[in-house]
Write a protein that holds these residues in place. Structure first.
Motif, PDB file in Angstrom:
ATOM      1  N   ALA A 147       2.786  51.088  51.815  1.00 53.76           N
ATOM      2  CA  ALA A 147       1.393  51.462  51.594  1.00 53.76           C
ATOM      3  C   ALA A 147       0.516  50.230  51.397  1.00 53.76           C
ATOM      4  O   ALA A 147      -0.687  50.274  51.675  1.00 53.76           O
ATOM      5  N   GLU A 148       1.122  49.140  50.935  1.00 49.13           N
ATOM      6  CA  GLU A 148       0.367  47.901  50.726  1.00 49.13           C
ATOM      7  C   GLU A 148       0.295  47.063  52.000  1.00 49.13           C
ATOM      8  O   GLU A 148      -0.251  45.961  51.987  1.00 49.13           O
ATOM      9  N   GLY A 149       0.895  47.547  53.077  1.00 47.94           N
ATOM     10  CA  GLY A 149       0.808  46.855  54.353  1.00 47.94           C
ATOM     11  C   GLY A 149       1.928  45.873  54.632  1.00 47.94           C
ATOM     12  O   GLY A 149       1.814  45.037  55.529  1.00 47.94           O
ATOM     13  N   ALA A 150       3.029  45.970  53.907  1.00 46.64           N
ATOM     14  CA  ALA A 150       4.161  45.058  54.141  1.00 46.64           C
ATOM     15  C   ALA A 150       4.814  45.368  55.487  1.00 46.64           C
ATOM     16  O   ALA A 150       4.683  46.478  56.028  1.00 46.64           O
ATOM     17  N   ASP A 151       5.498  44.391  56.015  1.00 49.87           N
ATOM     18  CA  ASP A 151       6.212  44.529  57.284  1.00 49.87           C
ATOM     19  C   ASP A 151       7.261  45.650  57.166  1.00 49.87           C
ATOM     20  O   ASP A 151       8.135  45.579  56.291  1.00 49.87           O
ATOM     21  N   PRO A 152       7.194  46.679  58.012  1.00 45.28           N
ATOM     22  CA  PRO A 152       8.144  47.800  57.922  1.00 45.28           C
ATOM     23  C   PRO A 152       9.603  47.358  58.019  1.00 45.28           C
ATOM     24  O   PRO A 152      10.470  47.928  57.345  1.00 45.28           O
ATOM     25  N   HIS A 153       9.884  46.362  58.846  1.00 46.27           N
ATOM     26  CA  HIS A 153      11.272  45.886  58.972  1.00 46.27           C
ATOM     27  C   HIS A 153      11.745  45.264  57.649  1.00 46.27           C
ATOM     28  O   HIS A 153      12.869  45.519  57.196  1.00 46.27           O
ATOM     29  N   ALA A 154      10.894  44.462  57.006  1.00 49.66           N
ATOM     30  CA  ALA A 154      11.246  43.840  55.728  1.00 49.66           C
ATOM     31  C   ALA A 154      11.430  44.901  54.642  1.00 49.66           C
ATOM     32  O   ALA A 154      12.346  44.800  53.815  1.00 49.66           O
ATOM     33  N   VAL A 155      10.595  45.929  54.677  1.00 50.91           N
ATOM     34  CA  VAL A 155      10.710  47.012  53.692  1.00 50.91           C
ATOM     35  C   VAL A 155      12.027  47.759  53.891  1.00 50.91           C
ATOM     36  O   VAL A 155      12.736  48.059  52.928  1.00 50.91           O
ATOM     37  N   GLU A 156      12.371  48.045  55.133  1.00 57.89           N
ATOM     38  CA  GLU A 156      13.631  48.758  55.399  1.00 57.89           C
ATOM     39  C   GLU A 156      14.831  47.894  55.014  1.00 57.89           C
ATOM     40  O   GLU A 156      15.824  48.400  54.490  1.00 57.89           O
TER      41      GLU A 156
END
Length: 184
Positions: free
Chosen positions: A136-145
């Motif tokens: 939700a804060e705009g972080a890279d989806p790959h890094a979040v996963e």
């Protein structure tokens, strides 16, 4: 049996001194403490001891988990996050070993174990919600996963499925010499 003595000291003092050292992190390893029962101490002393146990647990838990969160937030890579989570599990194990100490009354141990288990589950859920909030804060989806996978591969809740006591002496007996074969 008011004022029970243990090793030349009162059971209360043994517990109090050990709890203070443990809460400050200066005492590690298994805690050798005298058995306690509400019948061993006057009612007000028993309540003071329970309050000391709760205070020591809070101090140790808060300090250890604050450190874990700082290390996770400061981690440069997922290996460092996993290492911080491992230290977090060490803190949870240590706290659980105190609140379920065999020298405490069985009903107290059971209540405290249930509370610790629920607290551990909530901590894991909170960490996972925090990772979800990164999207939700705009972080890279790959890094979040990748972080979500690290949290799930190194869960704090792993302490819930571990044995509560060390294995009995002699549970493992080597069967003889080991032979290591190396490729030529």
């Amino acid at each position: 049996m008011n004022g029970a003595r243990w090793g030349g000291d009162s059971a209360y003092r043994s517990w109090a001194r050990t709890l203070d050292d443990w809460a400050d992190g200066t005492r590690t390893g298994p805690l050798d403490l005298p058995s306690l029962s509400p019948d061993d101490l006057p009612a007000d002393t028993w309540q003071r001891l329970l309050t000391r146990i709760a205070s020591a647990v809070d101090r140790r838990l808060q300090a250890g988990l604050d450190l874990m969160v700082r290390e996770v937030n400061d981690a440069a890579d997922e290996f460092s996050v996993g290492r911080a989570l491992t230290r977090g599990r060490d803190v949870l194990r240590s706290v659980r070993s105190v609140v379920t100490h065999p020298s405490l009354p069985a009903d107290f141990r059971a209540r405290m174990a249930t509370l610790m288990d629920e607290h551990t589950r909530l901590l894991q859920e909170e960490l996972e919600r925090g990772v979800g909030a990164l999207l939700a804060e705009g972080a890279d989806p790959h890094a979040v996963e990748t972080r979500r996978r690290t949290l799930r591969d190194n869960p704090l809740t792993a302490v819930l499925s571990e044995p509560t006591a060390p294995p009995p002496a002699g549970w493992y007996e080597p069967t003889g010499r080991r032979r290591i074969v190396t490729p030529d």
